[in-house]
Design an enzyme around this catalytic site. Structure first.
Site, short mmCIF file in Angstrom:
data_model
loop_
_atom_site.label_atom_id
_atom_site.label_comp_id
_atom_site.label_asym_id
_atom_site.label_seq_id
_atom_site.Cartn_x
_atom_site.Cartn_y
_atom_site.Cartn_z
N ASN A 261 45.67 42.00 48.13
CA ASN A 261 45.92 41.81 46.48
C ASN A 261 45.09 43.27 45.83
OD1 ASN A 261 47.43 41.68 43.63
ND2 ASN A 261 45.63 40.21 43.13
N GLU B 10 42.75 30.51 42.17
CA GLU B 10 41.68 31.68 41.70
C GLU B 10 41.06 31.13 40.61
OE1 GLU B 10 43.79 35.72 43.78
OE2 GLU B 10 43.80 35.40 41.55
N LYS C 130 46.22 45.11 43.35
CA LYS C 130 46.10 44.46 41.59
C LYS C 130 46.48 46.21 41.68
CE LYS C 130 42.47 41.35 41.87
NZ LYS C 130 41.72 40.75 41.04
N GLY D 135 36.40 39.14 41.31
CA GLY D 135 35.74 39.99 40.44
C GLY D 135 33.93 39.73 40.56
N HIS E 248 49.15 35.41 38.16
CA HIS E 248 47.80 35.27 38.65
C HIS E 248 46.97 35.94 36.73
CE1 HIS E 248 44.43 38.17 39.56
NE2 HIS E 248 44.38 38.12 40.25
N SER F 148 36.44 36.62 44.54
CA SER F 148 35.43 36.75 45.36
C SER F 148 34.98 36.54 46.71
CB SER F 148 34.13 36.66 44.99
OG SER F 148 34.29 37.76 43.08
N GLU G 245 45.47 37.81 35.53
CA GLU G 245 44.73 38.55 34.74
C GLU G 245 45.94 39.68 33.79
OE1 GLU G 245 43.95 41.41 38.39
OE2 GLU G 245 42.80 40.07 38.34
P1 13P Z 1 38.37 39.66 44.23
O1 13P Z 1 38.30 39.43 45.73
O2 13P Z 1 38.53 41.12 44.07
O3 13P Z 1 37.81 38.76 43.56
O4 13P Z 1 40.00 39.13 43.34
C1 13P Z 1 40.76 38.22 43.80
C2 13P Z 1 41.40 38.09 43.06
O5 13P Z 1 42.53 37.84 41.66
C3 13P Z 1 43.07 38.04 43.96
O6 13P Z 1 43.77 37.95 43.59
#
Ligand code: 13P
Length: 252
Positions: free
Chosen positions: A8, A166, A10, A172, A94, A212, A96
């Protein structure tokens, strides 16, 4: 059951960089016994598709969709438009999007159903916030989000759906949720699907872990029963790192 790894990106990589990533990733030696997809920004789908050429790996995924059919929804993108690009998977809900864009459980359900109708596999993301985790509300939140997200799906559809657990606090942050703990939450998701849909779908549904994930911890997750793959953010931005992650996940 074949594992699934989804990169992903993003909000990274416009068309130029997206094309470069795909070309570099295609040079990676990849395991054959695993499915690999990459979720790219909408504006980069065409470039990613062009750089793939005849290659089918990685499969293309989108990061969001609107639930309506083509119509007066300025700025939005429908599932049938994604289908024209050969998109096979699309993320929905997601964290976010839920936190920054105010996406609700009902919106997530409508998006998942629209994708399924168009033959695109929805990858439904669920996860508790740090405050909910600290209050011990994880299972309750996951049950709520899962129940709502599957409410409009068709149990008879030939198009499967995927879940991604997640935990918001692990995205992150470098603090991955321990694999055993993630497994327990995956069992909660599977349990809801079994109760609200049926045993057959619950057995077959792929449930990914995200948060992560990196080259050092991926193997632990994929060897844990009940975890069927991973959704990878930061560690997918470099095509060579993501290639290594795929090889580490599933040595062929
Ligand atoms: P990270 O792998 O950067 O922690 O992000 C996870 C994520 O949100 C994948 O959709």
């Amino acid at each position: 059951m074949r594992m699934l790894l989804i990169a992903n990106w993003k909000m990274h990589y416009g068309p130029i960089k997206a094309g470069g990533w795909i070309r570099a990733f295609r040079r990676e030696r990849l395991p054959k016994n695993i499915d690999i997809a990459v979720a790219v920004p909408h504006v980069s789908l065409a470039a990613a598709r062009a750089s793939l050429g005849r290659a089918s790996i990685p499969a293309l995924a989108a990061q969001d969709v609107f639930w309506g059919e083509d119509g007066p929804y300025t700025g939005e993108i429908s599932a049938s438009m994604l289908d024209e690009f050969g998109v096979q998977y699309c993320l929905v809900g997601h964290s976010e999007r839920r936190s920054v864009m105010g996406e609700t459980d009902d919106m997530v359900a409508k998006k998942a159903a629209a994708l399924q109708k168009a033959g695109i596999v929805p990858v439904i993301c669920v996860g508790e916030t740090s405050a909910q985790y600290k209050k011990g509300e994880t299972n309750k939140i996951i049950r709520q989000q899962t129940t709502a997200a599957i409410a409009k799906l068709d149990v008879d559809s030939k198009t499967p759906f995927v879940f991604a657990y997640e935990p918001v606090w692990s995205i992150g942050s470098g603090k991955a949720c321990p694999a055993q703990k993630a497994k327990e939450v995956h069992d909660v998701i599977r349990g809801v699907i079994q109760k609200k849909m049926n045993e057959n779908i619950a057995e077959k549904v792929l449930i990914l872990y995200g948060g992560s994930i990196d080259v050092n911890n991926i193997a632990e997750y994929l060897t844990t029963t009940g975890i069927n793959g991973a959704l990878v953010g930061g560690a997918s931005l470099d095509p060579r790192v993501f290639g290594l992650l795929c090889r580490t996940a599933m040595p062929s």
